[in-house]
Scaffold this motif. Sequence first.
Motif, PDB file in Angstrom:
ATOM      1  N   THR A 234      33.721  24.642  24.989  1.00 30.70           N
ATOM      2  CA  THR A 234      32.550  24.713  24.122  1.00 30.70           C
ATOM      3  C   THR A 234      32.596  23.554  23.134  1.00 30.70           C
ATOM      4  O   THR A 234      33.465  23.507  22.260  1.00 30.70           O
ATOM      5  CB  THR A 234      32.506  26.052  23.367  1.00 30.70           C
ATOM      6  OG1 THR A 234      32.481  27.125  24.324  1.00 30.70           O
ATOM      7  CG2 THR A 234      31.271  26.132  22.491  1.00 30.70           C
TER       8      THR A 234
ATOM      9  N   THR B  37      29.791  22.440  21.139  1.00 35.77           N
ATOM     10  CA  THR B  37      29.049  22.779  19.934  1.00 35.77           C
ATOM     11  C   THR B  37      28.086  23.908  20.270  1.00 35.77           C
ATOM     12  O   THR B  37      28.005  24.342  21.428  1.00 35.77           O
ATOM     13  CB  THR B  37      28.270  21.561  19.397  1.00 35.77           C
ATOM     14  OG1 THR B  37      27.667  21.897  18.139  1.00 35.77           O
ATOM     15  CG2 THR B  37      27.181  21.126  20.370  1.00 35.77           C
ATOM     16  N   THR B  38      27.347  24.381  19.281  1.00 39.82           N
ATOM     17  CA  THR B  38      26.370  25.450  19.482  1.00 39.82           C
ATOM     18  C   THR B  38      25.037  25.024  18.850  1.00 39.82           C
ATOM     19  O   THR B  38      25.005  24.622  17.683  1.00 39.82           O
ATOM     20  CB  THR B  38      26.844  26.770  18.852  1.00 39.82           C
ATOM     21  OG1 THR B  38      28.073  27.163  19.476  1.00 39.82           O
ATOM     22  CG2 THR B  38      25.808  27.864  19.065  1.00 39.82           C
ATOM     23  N   LEU B  39      23.974  25.089  19.632  1.00 46.09           N
ATOM     24  CA  LEU B  39      22.635  24.779  19.135  1.00 46.09           C
ATOM     25  C   LEU B  39      22.047  26.042  18.516  1.00 46.09           C
ATOM     26  O   LEU B  39      21.817  27.026  19.222  1.00 46.09           O
ATOM     27  CB  LEU B  39      21.732  24.292  20.270  1.00 46.09           C
ATOM     28  CG  LEU B  39      22.176  23.026  21.010  1.00 46.09           C
ATOM     29  CD1 LEU B  39      21.205  22.713  22.133  1.00 46.09           C
ATOM     30  CD2 LEU B  39      22.283  21.856  20.059  1.00 46.09           C
ATOM     31  N   PRO B  40      21.792  26.042  17.202  1.00 43.92           N
ATOM     32  CA  PRO B  40      21.237  27.254  16.590  1.00 43.92           C
ATOM     33  C   PRO B  40      19.744  27.387  16.898  1.00 43.92           C
ATOM     34  O   PRO B  40      18.976  26.429  16.851  1.00 43.92           O
ATOM     35  CB  PRO B  40      21.479  27.019  15.096  1.00 43.92           C
ATOM     36  CG  PRO B  40      21.496  25.538  14.948  1.00 43.92           C
ATOM     37  CD  PRO B  40      22.043  24.969  16.230  1.00 43.92           C
TER      38      PRO B  40
ATOM     39  N   ARG C  25      17.472  31.531  20.620  1.00 42.86           N
ATOM     40  CA  ARG C  25      18.789  32.123  20.431  1.00 42.86           C
ATOM     41  C   ARG C  25      19.814  30.999  20.327  1.00 42.86           C
ATOM     42  O   ARG C  25      19.550  29.867  20.754  1.00 42.86           O
ATOM     43  CB  ARG C  25      19.148  33.041  21.591  1.00 42.86           C
ATOM     44  CG  ARG C  25      19.305  32.319  22.913  1.00 42.86           C
ATOM     45  CD  ARG C  25      19.586  33.281  24.031  1.00 42.86           C
ATOM     46  NE  ARG C  25      19.815  32.597  25.291  1.00 42.86           N
ATOM     47  CZ  ARG C  25      19.911  33.204  26.462  1.00 42.86           C
ATOM     48  NH1 ARG C  25      19.771  34.509  26.524  1.00 42.86           N
ATOM     49  NH2 ARG C  25      20.135  32.506  27.568  1.00 42.86           N
ATOM     50  N   PRO C  26      20.989  31.287  19.757  1.00 44.08           N
ATOM     51  CA  PRO C  26      22.037  30.252  19.723  1.00 44.08           C
ATOM     52  C   PRO C  26      22.517  29.935  21.137  1.00 44.08           C
ATOM     53  O   PRO C  26      22.751  30.838  21.936  1.00 44.08           O
ATOM     54  CB  PRO C  26      23.145  30.908  18.886  1.00 44.08           C
ATOM     55  CG  PRO C  26      22.467  32.015  18.137  1.00 44.08           C
ATOM     56  CD  PRO C  26      21.360  32.492  19.014  1.00 44.08           C
ATOM     57  N   VAL C  27      22.649  28.657  21.422  1.00 45.53           N
ATOM     58  CA  VAL C  27      23.053  28.221  22.759  1.00 45.53           C
ATOM     59  C   VAL C  27      24.312  27.366  22.635  1.00 45.53           C
ATOM     60  O   VAL C  27      24.268  26.282  22.039  1.00 45.53           O
ATOM     61  CB  VAL C  27      21.946  27.424  23.461  1.00 45.53           C
ATOM     62  CG1 VAL C  27      22.438  26.887  24.804  1.00 45.53           C
ATOM     63  CG2 VAL C  27      20.716  28.291  23.659  1.00 45.53           C
ATOM     64  N   PRO C  28      25.438  27.822  23.179  1.00 43.86           N
ATOM     65  CA  PRO C  28      26.642  26.976  23.173  1.00 43.86           C
ATOM     66  C   PRO C  28      26.533  25.889  24.234  1.00 43.86           C
ATOM     67  O   PRO C  28      26.106  26.153  25.357  1.00 43.86           O
ATOM     68  CB  PRO C  28      27.769  27.963  23.491  1.00 43.86           C
ATOM     69  CG  PRO C  28      27.094  29.062  24.251  1.00 43.86           C
ATOM     70  CD  PRO C  28      25.679  29.144  23.748  1.00 43.86           C
ATOM     71  N   ILE C  29      26.922  24.666  23.855  1.00 45.38           N
ATOM     72  CA  ILE C  29      26.944  23.542  24.790  1.00 45.38           C
ATOM     73  C   ILE C  29      28.344  23.474  25.384  1.00 45.38           C
ATOM     74  O   ILE C  29      29.320  23.262  24.670  1.00 45.38           O
ATOM     75  CB  ILE C  29      26.568  22.228  24.096  1.00 45.38           C
ATOM     76  CG1 ILE C  29      25.187  22.380  23.439  1.00 45.38           C
ATOM     77  CG2 ILE C  29      26.563  21.080  25.082  1.00 45.38           C
ATOM     78  CD1 ILE C  29      24.084  22.755  24.408  1.00 45.38           C
ATOM     79  N   ARG C  30      28.429  23.651  26.689  1.00 41.06           N
ATOM     80  CA  ARG C  30      29.727  23.774  27.355  1.00 41.06           C
ATOM     81  C   ARG C  30      29.910  22.694  28.406  1.00 41.06           C
ATOM     82  O   ARG C  30      28.956  22.210  29.001  1.00 41.06           O
ATOM     83  CB  ARG C  30      29.862  25.148  28.013  1.00 41.06           C
ATOM     84  CG  ARG C  30      29.783  26.331  27.051  1.00 41.06           C
ATOM     85  CD  ARG C  30      30.100  27.608  27.803  1.00 41.06           C
ATOM     86  NE  ARG C  30      30.175  28.757  26.913  1.00 41.06           N
ATOM     87  CZ  ARG C  30      29.230  29.675  26.808  1.00 41.06           C
ATOM     88  NH1 ARG C  30      28.139  29.564  27.532  1.00 41.06           N
ATOM     89  NH2 ARG C  30      29.369  30.696  25.988  1.00 41.06           N
TER      90      ARG C  30
ATOM     91  N   VAL D 216      22.351  25.460  30.430  1.00 38.37           N
ATOM     92  CA  VAL D 216      23.529  26.260  30.101  1.00 38.37           C
ATOM     93  C   VAL D 216      23.478  27.532  30.929  1.00 38.37           C
ATOM     94  O   VAL D 216      22.526  28.316  30.805  1.00 38.37           O
ATOM     95  CB  VAL D 216      23.591  26.592  28.602  1.00 38.37           C
ATOM     96  CG1 VAL D 216      24.815  27.439  28.287  1.00 38.37           C
ATOM     97  CG2 VAL D 216      23.585  25.323  27.775  1.00 38.37           C
TER      98      VAL D 216
END
Length: 392
Positions: A313, A315-318, A68-73, A357
Motif C-alpha cells: 500500500t 498511499t490512500t486516496l480520501p 470512499r477511501p481508496v488505497p493505492i496498491r 484498484v
Amino acid sequence: MTKTARSDTPPAPHAVPRRSSRIFPRLGLVLLGAAGLAAWVALRSEGTPPSGPPRPPVPVKTALAERRPVPIRLRAVGTVEADAAVLVKAQVDGQLRRVHFREGDQVARGALLFTIDPRPYEAAVREARARLERDEALAEKAERDIRRYAELAARNSVSADRYEQLLANAKALRATVEADRAALERALLQHEYCFIRSPLDGVAGRRLVDEGAQIKANDDKGGLVELYRVQPVFVRFAVPQRHLPEIAARRAAGEALAVEAVLPGAGAVPETGKVEFFDPRVDAQTGTVLLKARFENRDRRLWPGQFVQAVLTLTTLPEALVIPAVALQSGQQGDFVYVVTPEATAEPRPVETGPTVDETVVVRAGLAAGEAVVVEGQIRLTAGARVQVVSP
C-alpha cells in the motif's frame, strides 16, 4: 440538248419520313419519367408510412458511483524467507548414537538434537585430568624444593647454578600445569560437542543422517539437519523503480509501509506486515527495486520458499469516486460509461479515469456520486436507447 424527265407520280401513301421513327422512343421515356415523378409526389404528399412497433427496452444491470477511501496498491510475486536458517553440523567425529527429535518438530533453543558416541571423549577427559593432577603434584614439589633450597642458597650451602635450575624447573612445571588445564578444557569441550543442541528456536527440517552413521566434524558435503526460525518471517519482492522516490520519501518520514501477503487459495485471509528493508540499488536488468517485509507469522501460515502475492500500500486516496471496472468502455474518443438517466435511457458519458484498484476504477471527472452506470448489457446499447434495470 437532252432534258431530264421529271416524274409526276406522287409518293406511296404508306411511306414515312426517317425523323418520325425517333420520336416514339423519346416520348415513351418522357412518359415513364412523368409517371415516376407523379408517384414520388404522391408519396411525399401522403407522408412516410409507419416503420412498425417501437423497440423494447434493453435489460441492463447497474451500479452506483460512490465515494470512499481508496488505497493505492502495488502487486508483485513474493517469496517467503525464514528469519534464520541454520544448517547444523557436527564439531567432532564419531558415530551417531541417537536422534532426539522428529522432522517438523518445533525445537527450543538448547534442545538436544543428536548424540554422538561420547565414550572416546570421556576417556580423553579422564586422561587430561590425570595428566593435570600429575603435573600439579610435580609443580607443588618443585615449589617446596625452591623454598627449601632458597634457605640453603642464602647460606651458600648449594651452588647458584643448582638453585637457578630448580627455579627454571618450577617455572616450567607451572607452565605445564596451565597447558594441562587448557587440554582438560579442550577435552571437556570435545565431550560436550558430542551432545548437539539447537542454536535457536525454530522448526526442524528434513533429517540428513540416520542413527548409526559415522559423522565427520564440519563436513563440507552436508550437515545433520537444517533449522528454520519462522516467527517472524520475511517476504522478498520487487517493485518497479519508478516507485522508489515515493517509497524512500515515506521511509525517510518515518511512515510504515503496509504489506499484505495473499496466500494461495480462494478466500484465504491475507497476512499483514510492514516493509523493513529496501535495496537502494536498482536492478539494471529488470528495472526493479528489492523490498523485504516482516510478518510476525503467529499462526505459522507462511513457510520458507512459499510463493505469495505481496500487496504494498503506497498511499490512500480520501473520498475517491469509484465505479466497477466492468462499467468502463473504450471508444474512438477515449473511455466512457453508459449512464442511466431519470428517463430510463442510456447516455454515453466520457470519463477521465485514475488507477484501477481490485475490481474498481477511480473516476476523476465525468461522473457524480450516486449516478447509475451500466455494468452489464452495454453491447446492445446506443445513445438514447431505452433501458430496463434488472436486479443483479
